[in-house]
Design a protein around this motif. Structure first.
Motif, PDB file in Angstrom:
ATOM      1  N   MET A 102       0.822  -1.190   0.000  1.00  0.00           N
ATOM      2  CA  MET A 102       0.000   0.000   0.000  1.00  0.00           C
ATOM      3  C   MET A 102       0.865   1.254   0.000  1.00  0.00           C
ATOM      4  SD  MET A 102      -3.050   0.989  -0.141  1.00  0.00           S
ATOM      5  CE  MET A 102      -4.584   0.888   0.665  1.00  0.00           C
ATOM      6  N   LEU A 103       1.958   1.248   0.746  1.00  0.00           N
ATOM      7  CA  LEU A 103       2.841   2.400   0.827  1.00  0.00           C
ATOM      8  C   LEU A 103       3.483   2.690  -0.527  1.00  0.00           C
ATOM      9  CD1 LEU A 103       4.138   4.548   2.580  1.00  0.00           C
ATOM     10  CD2 LEU A 103       5.936   2.928   3.111  1.00  0.00           C
ATOM     11  N   LYS A 104       3.805   1.665  -1.266  1.00  0.00           N
ATOM     12  CA  LYS A 104       4.421   1.857  -2.571  1.00  0.00           C
ATOM     13  C   LYS A 104       3.453   2.499  -3.549  1.00  0.00           C
ATOM     14  CE  LYS A 104       7.879  -1.700  -2.236  1.00  0.00           C
ATOM     15  NZ  LYS A 104       8.490  -2.858  -2.844  1.00  0.00           N
ATOM     16  N   THR A 105       2.193   2.124  -3.490  1.00  0.00           N
ATOM     17  CA  THR A 105       1.191   2.708  -4.387  1.00  0.00           C
ATOM     18  C   THR A 105       1.017   4.198  -4.094  1.00  0.00           C
ATOM     19  OG1 THR A 105       0.046   0.586  -4.477  1.00  0.00           O
ATOM     20  CG2 THR A 105      -1.175   2.519  -5.212  1.00  0.00           C
TER      21      THR A 105
ATOM     22  N   THR B  24       3.200   6.199  -2.785  1.00  0.00           N
ATOM     23  CA  THR B  24       4.429   6.884  -3.198  1.00  0.00           C
ATOM     24  C   THR B  24       4.409   7.171  -4.689  1.00  0.00           C
ATOM     25  OG1 THR B  24       5.628   5.755  -1.437  1.00  0.00           O
ATOM     26  CG2 THR B  24       6.943   6.748  -3.192  1.00  0.00           C
ATOM     27  N   TRP B  25       4.026   6.169  -5.482  1.00  0.00           N
ATOM     28  CA  TRP B  25       3.966   6.372  -6.930  1.00  0.00           C
ATOM     29  C   TRP B  25       2.903   7.393  -7.323  1.00  0.00           C
ATOM     30  CZ3 TRP B  25       7.706   5.572 -10.007  1.00  0.00           C
ATOM     31  CH2 TRP B  25       8.613   4.546  -9.767  1.00  0.00           C
ATOM     32  N   ILE B  26       1.777   7.394  -6.664  1.00  0.00           N
ATOM     33  CA  ILE B  26       0.728   8.385  -6.940  1.00  0.00           C
ATOM     34  C   ILE B  26       1.233   9.785  -6.613  1.00  0.00           C
ATOM     35  CG2 ILE B  26      -1.528   9.219  -6.193  1.00  0.00           C
ATOM     36  CD1 ILE B  26      -2.389   6.281  -5.928  1.00  0.00           C
ATOM     37  N   PHE B  27       1.928   9.929  -5.492  1.00  0.00           N
ATOM     38  CA  PHE B  27       2.490  11.225  -5.112  1.00  0.00           C
ATOM     39  C   PHE B  27       3.526  11.694  -6.135  1.00  0.00           C
ATOM     40  CE2 PHE B  27       5.813  13.690  -2.968  1.00  0.00           C
ATOM     41  CZ  PHE B  27       5.072  14.793  -2.578  1.00  0.00           C
ATOM     42  N   ILE B  28       4.403  10.802  -6.569  1.00  0.00           N
ATOM     43  CA  ILE B  28       5.427  11.158  -7.560  1.00  0.00           C
ATOM     44  C   ILE B  28       4.776  11.555  -8.882  1.00  0.00           C
ATOM     45  CG2 ILE B  28       7.308  10.216  -8.972  1.00  0.00           C
ATOM     46  CD1 ILE B  28       8.147   8.580  -6.484  1.00  0.00           C
ATOM     47  N   LEU B  29       3.783  10.793  -9.311  1.00  0.00           N
ATOM     48  CA  LEU B  29       3.076  11.106 -10.563  1.00  0.00           C
ATOM     49  C   LEU B  29       2.350  12.449 -10.470  1.00  0.00           C
ATOM     50  CD1 LEU B  29       2.266  10.175 -13.384  1.00  0.00           C
ATOM     51  CD2 LEU B  29       0.312   9.019 -12.341  1.00  0.00           C
ATOM     52  N   ALA B  30       1.694  12.706  -9.358  1.00  0.00           N
ATOM     53  CA  ALA B  30       0.981  13.981  -9.183  1.00  0.00           C
ATOM     54  C   ALA B  30       1.967  15.152  -9.159  1.00  0.00           C
ATOM     55  CB  ALA B  30       0.174  13.944  -7.890  1.00  0.00           C
ATOM     56  N   ALA B  31       3.102  14.988  -8.505  1.00  0.00           N
ATOM     57  CA  ALA B  31       4.106  16.057  -8.464  1.00  0.00           C
ATOM     58  C   ALA B  31       4.680  16.316  -9.856  1.00  0.00           C
ATOM     59  CB  ALA B  31       5.223  15.692  -7.489  1.00  0.00           C
TER      60      ALA B  31
END
Length: 135
Positions: A1-4, A6-13
């Motif tokens: 769950m933490l990895k998902t 993180t990727w959403i945050f990176i993509l949004a940024a």
């Protein structure tokens, strides 16, 4: 769950950064952009679009008809023309040097360039400089 997450945050940024970069690139006016207006191949006006503080209109008349040109900071367009096809009016605002505005019936061309047309010798091409070499 933490990895998902993180990727959403990176993509949004990344999307936010690209969006801000695109907004900055497309909203800025080119400093020092000169609008050269030619009639019959002769530069009749050179306007520094970055120096325009208040919009105004130019009326260009000749024996073929009339063009009304609107000048604003960073852009220029043909507002009205009495030519039959109205291609110059339909061209819209000229904000970059990708393609000029052309009114063939009135032999009028508006180009965005880095230098003033009357002072830079833009009417001389490479063939003219070579003395009209035979092709």
């Amino acid at each position: 769950m933490l990895k998902t997450r993180t990727w959403i945050f990176i993509l949004a940024a990344a999307l936010l950064a690209f969006g801000l970069l695109a907004l900055w690139v497309f909203s800025r006016t080119a400093e020092g952009t000169i609008a050269n207006i030619y009639q019959d191949g002769e530069c009749i006006y050179s306007i520094d679009l970055s120096a325009v503080t208040e919009g105004y209109e130019l009326t260009i008349e000749d024996e073929n008809g009339v063009n009304v040109i609107r000048v604003e900071r960073g852009r220029i367009c043909v507002l009205e023309a009495d030519c039959p096809d109205q291609v110059c009016v339909q061209a819209g605002w000229l904000t970059d040097s990708a393609s000029p505005i052309v009114c063939l019936p009135h032999r009028l061309v508006i180009r965005l360039e880095d230098t003033a047309g009357a002072a830079s010798g833009l009417d001389i091409d490479s063939i003219s400089k070579l003395g009209g070499a035979d092709m």
